[in-house]
Enzyme design. Structure first.
Site, PDB file in Angstrom:
ATOM      1  N   TYR A   1      -6.574  -2.972  13.017  1.00  0.00           N
ATOM      2  CA  TYR A   1      -7.454  -1.892  12.557  1.00  0.00           C
ATOM      3  C   TYR A   1      -8.883  -2.078  13.061  1.00  0.00           C
ATOM      4  CZ  TYR A   1      -3.586  -0.134   9.863  1.00  0.00           C
ATOM      5  OH  TYR A   1      -2.376   0.415   9.516  1.00  0.00           O
TER       6      TYR A   1
ATOM      7  N   ASP B   1       0.819  -1.209   0.000  1.00  0.00           N
ATOM      8  CA  ASP B   1       0.000   0.000   0.000  1.00  0.00           C
ATOM      9  C   ASP B   1       0.861   1.270   0.000  1.00  0.00           C
ATOM     10  OD1 ASP B   1      -2.331   1.575   0.264  1.00  0.00           O
ATOM     11  OD2 ASP B   1      -2.158   1.560   2.454  1.00  0.00           O
TER      12      ASP B   1
ATOM     13  N   GLU C   1       3.324  -7.986   7.632  1.00  0.00           N
ATOM     14  CA  GLU C   1       2.020  -8.570   7.317  1.00  0.00           C
ATOM     15  C   GLU C   1       2.047  -9.653   6.253  1.00  0.00           C
ATOM     16  OE1 GLU C   1      -1.000  -5.695   6.542  1.00  0.00           O
ATOM     17  OE2 GLU C   1      -1.027  -5.013   8.615  1.00  0.00           O
TER      18      GLU C   1
ATOM     19  N   GLU D   1       0.954  -0.948  14.102  1.00  0.00           N
ATOM     20  CA  GLU D   1       0.047  -0.128  13.285  1.00  0.00           C
ATOM     21  C   GLU D   1      -1.325  -0.129  13.928  1.00  0.00           C
ATOM     22  OE1 GLU D   1      -0.304  -1.003   9.065  1.00  0.00           O
ATOM     23  OE2 GLU D   1       1.869  -1.296   8.876  1.00  0.00           O
TER      24      GLU D   1
HETATM   25  C1  GCB Z   1      -1.438  -2.224   6.727  1.00  0.00           C
HETATM   26  C2  GCB Z   1      -0.133  -2.150   6.019  1.00  0.00           C
HETATM   27  C3  GCB Z   1       0.186  -0.737   5.590  1.00  0.00           C
HETATM   28  C4  GCB Z   1      -1.055  -0.058   5.043  1.00  0.00           C
HETATM   29  C5  GCB Z   1      -2.087  -0.003   6.159  1.00  0.00           C
HETATM   30  C6  GCB Z   1      -3.397   0.654   5.708  1.00  0.00           C
HETATM   31  O1  GCB Z   1      -1.723  -3.125   7.450  1.00  0.00           O
HETATM   32  O2  GCB Z   1       0.930  -2.690   6.754  1.00  0.00           O
HETATM   33  O3  GCB Z   1       1.200  -0.782   4.621  1.00  0.00           O
HETATM   34  O4  GCB Z   1      -0.800   1.220   4.540  1.00  0.00           O
HETATM   35  O5  GCB Z   1      -2.386  -1.294   6.566  1.00  0.00           O
HETATM   36  O6  GCB Z   1      -3.531   1.845   5.872  1.00  0.00           O
HETATM   37  O7  GCB Z   1      -4.241  -0.050   5.198  1.00  0.00           O
END
Ligand code: GCB
Length: 602
Positions: free
Chosen positions: A472, A164, A417, A509
């Site tokens: 998330y 991403d 990931e 994250e």
């Molecule tokens: C993740 C990735 C990261 C993305 C992020 C997102 O898990 O490690 O590279 O940018 O999510 O914002 O979706």
């Protein structure tokens, strides 16, 4: 690989500036037509270092897939006696072939690590030569990160990939010429410890053609505090000043390698900086100098307006100022090794770094949802396979060879990931963890875990020293429903603590996309208010779990990505915008982190 440093025996000249540039018109036509053998047919200006994508106004340059050619004339310095002349490229993304006039002097694959060529035999001291670099931005299943080429319905070749961030390409870091004597220090490894007030420094030197090696340890003022003879050994520093988070005290191991006698005597001097500190994982804590460390900070990107992923000193210093303003003490080099200048600067400012390889996107499952790419198995003979694993092992070796002496690095992250839920994933990663441990027995090793690899599914956690979680809850899962998100987050944490009671947990994250300036009384997703609410929920949960030893939110700043229906002008999960304005949440988190800094002292 040693960094390029000037010394009594080494001179450095920068080749940065505006070079000639041309896209290869048809895949590799420039190679067939030997573009390196003459000035480029229709050159345009291109700055080095920088990504080429956003410099011009041409969509063709922005979206280019294939080779791009860089060229410049180089004035060769006068070289003394038997000195060697080395060309060093800090990084070319993702692969490079380099010529001095008509002679191919280097090829390198891997877009985020340095490579060199000894060009002494190919140039004339005091003369000039034409330096050409063919830059390849294509990704395959056997590159890191992986990707594949596709052809659109309209017949255009496009690059697809599973990570991403935008596939920026070009000469991203400085190009240098440096000299060293025929006798040369080629590698230095420093490991450190301490007993009471005495620092213990174990060193090992490799030197070509040396009859004798000796070392001097200099403190930050340049005063000699220890000395030893021999290519390997141990020295003790009385009244040592430790390298600590927030106080990056550095010593220099000045290495002397000597050959010949009398008139024939030559000597190479190489200054290797280091800090005296220890790192250890014990009882679910990460200890620096024997004391528990709590990570406050971010996953970051090398990314900015115009320059893309090109290294920029002003931006680097500004970013560190912002991180310090906010009370951060650490970051992860998500998702690739950062410029050597950044690692040096982290050493100096006492920032703690999780150092990551470019192994991102080894997971077709999540990426299928994010990018619309086709869902194929991650590990198979046609996708991530044995050759990919070899390339991955090479990246781990090169990264550790480059960064092993940085006190700021406390943990190797060998992938971000990846799929870690299948038996194939364990077969893939087990030998790679062993490679990292063999290259560096002193630092812990981890893999950043993806949301699907929950404790009941993850197949690699026991191989690793720490649990690193990208989560998330509240965004991709339980979108906008923070009450359910909190329940799920706590339940998952309970699972990790029960399964891995001795391992520290670092959140590497978490956080939502946030449009700067979007305010909302109801704190709904995409607003600045939602970012504050979602991060505050996470922080409340972290505070309840002694196993959680770090919070690195996603991301330090907004950044460029491939176009997609869930990306509005890039990824917007930044604490700061892409041009580094703080979002509202930055002030809220600042209060928390400054209070923690006051309480903990770093
Ligand atoms: C993740 C990735 C990261 C993305 C992020 C997102 O898990 O490690 O590279 O940018 O999510 O914002 O979706």
């Amino acid at each position: 690989m040693l960094a390029a440093r000037s010394s009594a025996s080494r001179d450095i000249r920068s080749l940065d500036g505006v070079w000639s540039f041309q896209l290869d018109p048809d895949q590799d036509a420039g190679l067939d037509q030997r573009w390196f053998a003459a000035p480029l047919p229709a050159p345009r200006p291109m700055p080095v270092p920088a990504s080429y994508n956003d410099i011009t106004t041409d969509t063709e340059v922005h979206d280019h897939v294939g080779l791009a050619w860089y060229q410049r004339e180089v004035q060769v310095p006068r070289i003394l006696g038997t000195d060697r002349l080395i060309l060093r490229l800090g990084s070319v993304t993702h692969a490079a072939t380099v010529w001095a006039d008509d002679v191919e002097v280097a090829t390198h694959t891997g877009g985020y690590l340095p490579f060199e060529a000894d060009i002494t035999e190919h140039v004339r001291p005091g003369g000039t030569f034409r330096l050409s670099v063919a830059v390849d931005n294509r990704l395959s299943w056997q590159t890191l990160p992986p990707g594949f080429l596709a052809t659109t319905a309209a017949g255009q070749t496009v690059q697809k990939y599973y990570h991403d961030f935008y596939n920026y390409a070009g000469i991203h870091r400085s190009v240098l010429l440096y000299t060293h004597p025929a006798v040369a220090v080629t590698d230095v490894t420093v490991t450190t410890g301490f007993e009471g007030a005495t620092g213990i420094v174990t060193y090992q030197v490799e030197a070509d053609g040396a009859a004798a090696v000796s070392v001097r340890v200099l403190d930050a003022e340049g005063t000699q505090v220890a000395q030893a003879d021999g290519a390997a050994g141990q020295v003790r520093i009385p009244d040592v000043t430790l390298w600590r988070p927030g106080a990056g005290y550095l010593y220099t191991l000045e290495v002397h390698a000597v050959a010949g006698q009398g008139e024939e005597r030559t000597e190479d001097v190489y200054p290797q900086r280091f800090g005296v500190r220890t790192v250890e994982v014990k009882d679910a804590q990460l200890l620096i100098n024997g004391e528990p460390f709590y990570f406050r900070g971010y996953g970051r990107h090398e990314d900015n307006l115009i320059r893309g992923k090109g290294h920029d000193t002003a931006l680097m210093v500004h970013d560190f100022e912002l991180m310090e303003w906010q009370g951060a003490n650490s970051f992860r080099t998500s998702h690739y090794p950062y410029a050597e200048e950044v690692m040096d600067y982290a050493d100096e400012r006492g920032f703690v770094v999780i150092d990551e390889t470019p192994a991102v996107g080894l997971n077709t499952g999540i990426a299928a949802g994010l990018t619309g790419a086709q869902a194929v198995p991650t590990f198979s003979p046609e996708t991530v396979n044995d050759a990919t694993r070899e390339a991955h092992a090479a990246q781990i070796r090169e990264l550790i060879a480059r960064d092993k002496n940085h006190p700021c690095v406390v943990l190797w992250s060998i992938a971000n990931e990846p799929d870690t839920t299948t038996p194939e994933s364990r077969e893939y990663f087990e030998p790679l963890v062993a490679v990292a441990r063999e290259c560096d027995p002193t630092r812990p090793v981890g893999i950043v875990n993806v949301i699907m690899a929950t404790p009941d599914k993850d197949k690699v956690w026991d191989l690793l020293d720490v649990v690193m979680l990208n989560r998330y809850y509240g965004w991709y899962v339980d979108t906008g429903d923070l009450a359910s998100a909190e329940k799920h987050l706590r339940a998952e944490l309970d699972g990790w603590v029960a399964m891995a009671p001795d391992k520290p947990i670092i959140f590497t994250e978490y956080g939502p996309d946030t449009m700067a300036g979007s305010r909302d009384l109801f704190a709904r997703p995409w607003s600045e208010d939602f970012q504050t609410a979602m991060l505050s929920m996470h922080h409340r949960v972290f505070d309840d779990y002694p196993h959680v030893v770090g919070e690195q939110m996603w991301n330090f700043a907004d950044f460029a990505t491939a176009v997609g229906i869930i990306r509005v002008g890039g990824n917007k999960k930044g604490m700061f915008t892409r041009s580094r304005e703080p979002k509202q949440n930055a002030f809220v988190v600042r209060e928390r982190w400054l209070a923690m800094r006051d309480r903990l002292g770093f």
